[in-house]
Scaffold this motif. Structure first.
Motif, mmCIF file in Angstrom:
data_model
loop_
_atom_site.group_PDB
_atom_site.id
_atom_site.type_symbol
_atom_site.label_atom_id
_atom_site.label_comp_id
_atom_site.label_asym_id
_atom_site.label_seq_id
_atom_site.Cartn_x
_atom_site.Cartn_y
_atom_site.Cartn_z
ATOM 1 N N ASN A 135 0.832 -1.212 0.000
ATOM 2 C CA ASN A 135 0.000 0.000 0.000
ATOM 3 C C ASN A 135 0.862 1.257 0.000
ATOM 4 O O ASN A 135 0.576 2.227 -0.709
ATOM 5 N N ALA A 136 1.922 1.249 0.821
ATOM 6 C CA ALA A 136 2.798 2.421 0.896
ATOM 7 C C ALA A 136 3.493 2.678 -0.430
ATOM 8 O O ALA A 136 3.634 3.829 -0.869
ATOM 9 N N LEU A 137 3.934 1.610 -1.084
ATOM 10 C CA LEU A 137 4.568 1.771 -2.390
ATOM 11 C C LEU A 137 3.574 2.300 -3.415
ATOM 12 O O LEU A 137 3.892 3.198 -4.204
ATOM 13 N N ASP A 138 2.365 1.752 -3.401
ATOM 14 C CA ASP A 138 1.354 2.215 -4.355
ATOM 15 C C ASP A 138 0.965 3.667 -4.102
ATOM 16 O O ASP A 138 0.522 4.365 -5.022
ATOM 17 N N ALA A 139 1.138 4.121 -2.859
ATOM 18 C CA ALA A 139 0.842 5.524 -2.535
ATOM 19 C C ALA A 139 1.963 6.462 -2.960
ATOM 20 O O ALA A 139 1.781 7.682 -2.921
ATOM 21 N N GLY A 140 3.124 5.903 -3.345
ATOM 22 C CA GLY A 140 4.227 6.729 -3.840
ATOM 23 C C GLY A 140 5.200 7.205 -2.784
ATOM 24 O O GLY A 140 5.878 8.227 -2.974
ATOM 25 N N MET A 141 5.336 6.459 -1.681
ATOM 26 C CA MET A 141 6.250 6.858 -0.605
ATOM 27 C C MET A 141 7.699 6.942 -1.093
ATOM 28 O O MET A 141 8.149 6.157 -1.919
ATOM 29 N N ASP A 142 8.419 7.881 -0.511
ATOM 30 C CA ASP A 142 9.844 8.023 -0.818
ATOM 31 C C ASP A 142 10.696 7.021 -0.050
ATOM 32 O O ASP A 142 11.765 6.632 -0.513
ATOM 33 N N SER A 143 10.235 6.619 1.138
ATOM 34 C CA SER A 143 10.985 5.630 1.916
ATOM 35 C C SER A 143 10.037 4.751 2.704
ATOM 36 O O SER A 143 8.985 5.196 3.163
ATOM 37 N N LEU A 144 10.441 3.492 2.830
ATOM 38 C CA LEU A 144 9.772 2.544 3.704
ATOM 39 C C LEU A 144 10.588 2.439 4.975
ATOM 40 O O LEU A 144 11.786 2.131 4.927
ATOM 41 N N GLU A 145 9.956 2.682 6.107
ATOM 42 C CA GLU A 145 10.640 2.571 7.387
ATOM 43 C C GLU A 145 10.380 1.179 7.958
ATOM 44 O O GLU A 145 9.237 0.760 8.088
ATOM 45 N N HIS A 146 11.436 0.469 8.242
ATOM 46 C CA HIS A 146 11.428 -0.910 8.735
ATOM 47 C C HIS A 146 11.363 -1.882 7.554
ATOM 48 O O HIS A 146 12.361 -2.495 7.221
ATOM 49 N N GLY A 147 10.202 -2.096 6.951
ATOM 50 C CA GLY A 147 10.109 -2.923 5.740
ATOM 51 C C GLY A 147 10.494 -4.373 5.935
ATOM 52 O O GLY A 147 10.960 -5.027 4.993
ATOM 53 N N PHE A 148 10.273 -4.924 7.126
ATOM 54 C CA PHE A 148 10.807 -6.238 7.466
ATOM 55 C C PHE A 148 10.356 -7.344 6.520
ATOM 56 O O PHE A 148 11.099 -8.271 6.238
#
Length: 393
Positions: free
Chosen positions: A225-238
């Protein structure tokens, strides 16, 4: 301005994966104006570093200055005065550990924004440079829904107003909660929280002002969801998977793995933290290393952040994160480049920060041992720390 010559040291500049021997550089007005090896130029002042090892100061792009790693409650129950005092104390702990640039990812009362104002007018000194986030964007009942800590946004329109308010107040990065987390009792890493539509609206508003957006995203479907929203960074991303890594590469999305935060809870928390909290981390650890090894091999760019302020994760721990990064397949140089190359790019300051090259700020550390030979060399407690060419520790 006075020119100062630093000489007689081995230099890891943060870009090239090897040291320059018998190195020197000249600092004027806080920046490197010349650099080389061998014979040195003349300068008004000289500092002989006596054969030690020099490398760039660290970036930490995921910190929570108003949280206490010894209370385990996220800092939700403090007054603004207490939070402000702790934030200044924590900034100075970070500087002593070697951190010269901090990007925040959520603070109570917008304390980091207010401290940044004091820095700009010269009233707060002896602290790292700071990119403040202020309060996070969460949903009602979501991760980070605590007193004074979050804007509660339950629709795209509410997100739009919250982000606009944060930017008006002085936020320089927008942090959103895409999933549940470790420290919240009612949710899990796999729980999606803010919707794609809500987060996309927040990203859009941030980008309109040239501001980056980051997402707390530990599991799926929230990472997607975060990627599809266009985030610049994923925090944690485990739990990032292969197709999401491909999307990171296509979109230029960074991952801040915060490995020390995940490691320290099961390492130190037994008998002190709730069993549900420890179990969340233990369940994720093995998957985390598999997923990050794959991501690194695929070329996903990692930044350097520790989630400082979470349980047992003090503000002096940044040097330890490099050791964990080598466990996912990085050389020491590649681990440091998460700080010297990728983190400054994420913070949009790569032209002036990160590496020790002419034209950039002279933020550097002086170590007894070679950091390229032993990743633990950066954990030296009494290292010298220079900020803009001035020794702070």
């Amino acid at each position: 301005m006075t020119k100062t010559l630093f000489h007689n040291f081995s230099l890891f500049d943060g870009r090239r994966p090897e040291n320059d021997q018998n190195a020197w550089f000249v600092v004027e007005n806080g920046k490197l104006v010349d650099r080389g090896t061998g014979n040195t130029p003349k300068a008004e002042e000289e500092v002989n570093l006596k054969g030690k090892f020099v490398m760039p100061g660290f970036f930490n792009v995921h910190s929570h200055l108003t949280s206490r790693p010894d209370t385990f409650d996220g800092g939700f129950n403090m007054s603004e005065t207490e939070a402000s005092y702790l934030a200044v104390t924590h900034l100075r702990q970070m500087l002593k550990s070697g951190v010269t640039y901090v990007r925040e990812c959520g603070d109570s009362y917008d304390v980091d924004i207010k401290l940044k104002r004091l820095m700009k007018v010269g009233m707060l000194k002896h602290v790292p440079e700071l990119k403040p986030s202020g309060k996070v964007m969460s949903m009602t009942g979501g991760h980070g829904d605590g007193p004074h800590m979050a804007y509660l946004t339950d629709s795209p329109d509410e997100m739009r107003k919250a982000v606009r308010t944060a930017l008006k107040n002085g936020a320089e990065v927008i942090k959103m909660m895409a999933t549940g987390g470790v420290m919240t009792p009612g949710d899990f890493m796999a729980d999606p929280q803010l919707s794609v539509a809500e987060m996309r609206t927040g990203v859009e508003e941030a980008h309109h002002k040239g501001i980056r957006a980051s997402a707390h995203a530990e599991g799926n479907p929230g990472i997607q969801n975060a990627l599809d929203a266009g985030m610049d960074s994923l925090e944690h991303g485990f739990y990032v998977n292969e197709s999401e890594c491909q999307q990171c590469l296509k979109q230029g999305t960074f991952i801040t793995p915060t490995l020390i935060a995940e490691m320290n809870i099961p390492k130190y928390g037994k008998g002190k933290l709730p069993e549900w909290e420890i179990k969340k981390c233990e369940d994720a650890l093995d998957d985390t290393y598999v997923n990050f090894k794959r991501a690194f091999k695929m070329g996903v760019r990692f930044t350097l952040g520790t989630d400082a302020g979470t349980p047992f994760n003090g503000f002096d721990k940044t040097p330890e994160e490099f050791e964990y990064l080598t466990k996912i397949g990085m050389t020491p140089a590649e681990a440091y480049q998460c700080s010297t190359l990728n983190s400054p790019e994420l913070c949009d300051v790569a032209a002036t920060h990160g590496t020790l090259e002419v034209g950039k700020f002279a933020d550097f550390l002086v170590l007894d041992e070679d950091p390229l030979q032993d990743v633990k060399a950066v954990q030296q407690e009494n290292k010298q720390v220079y900020l803009h060419g001035v020794r702070e520790f």
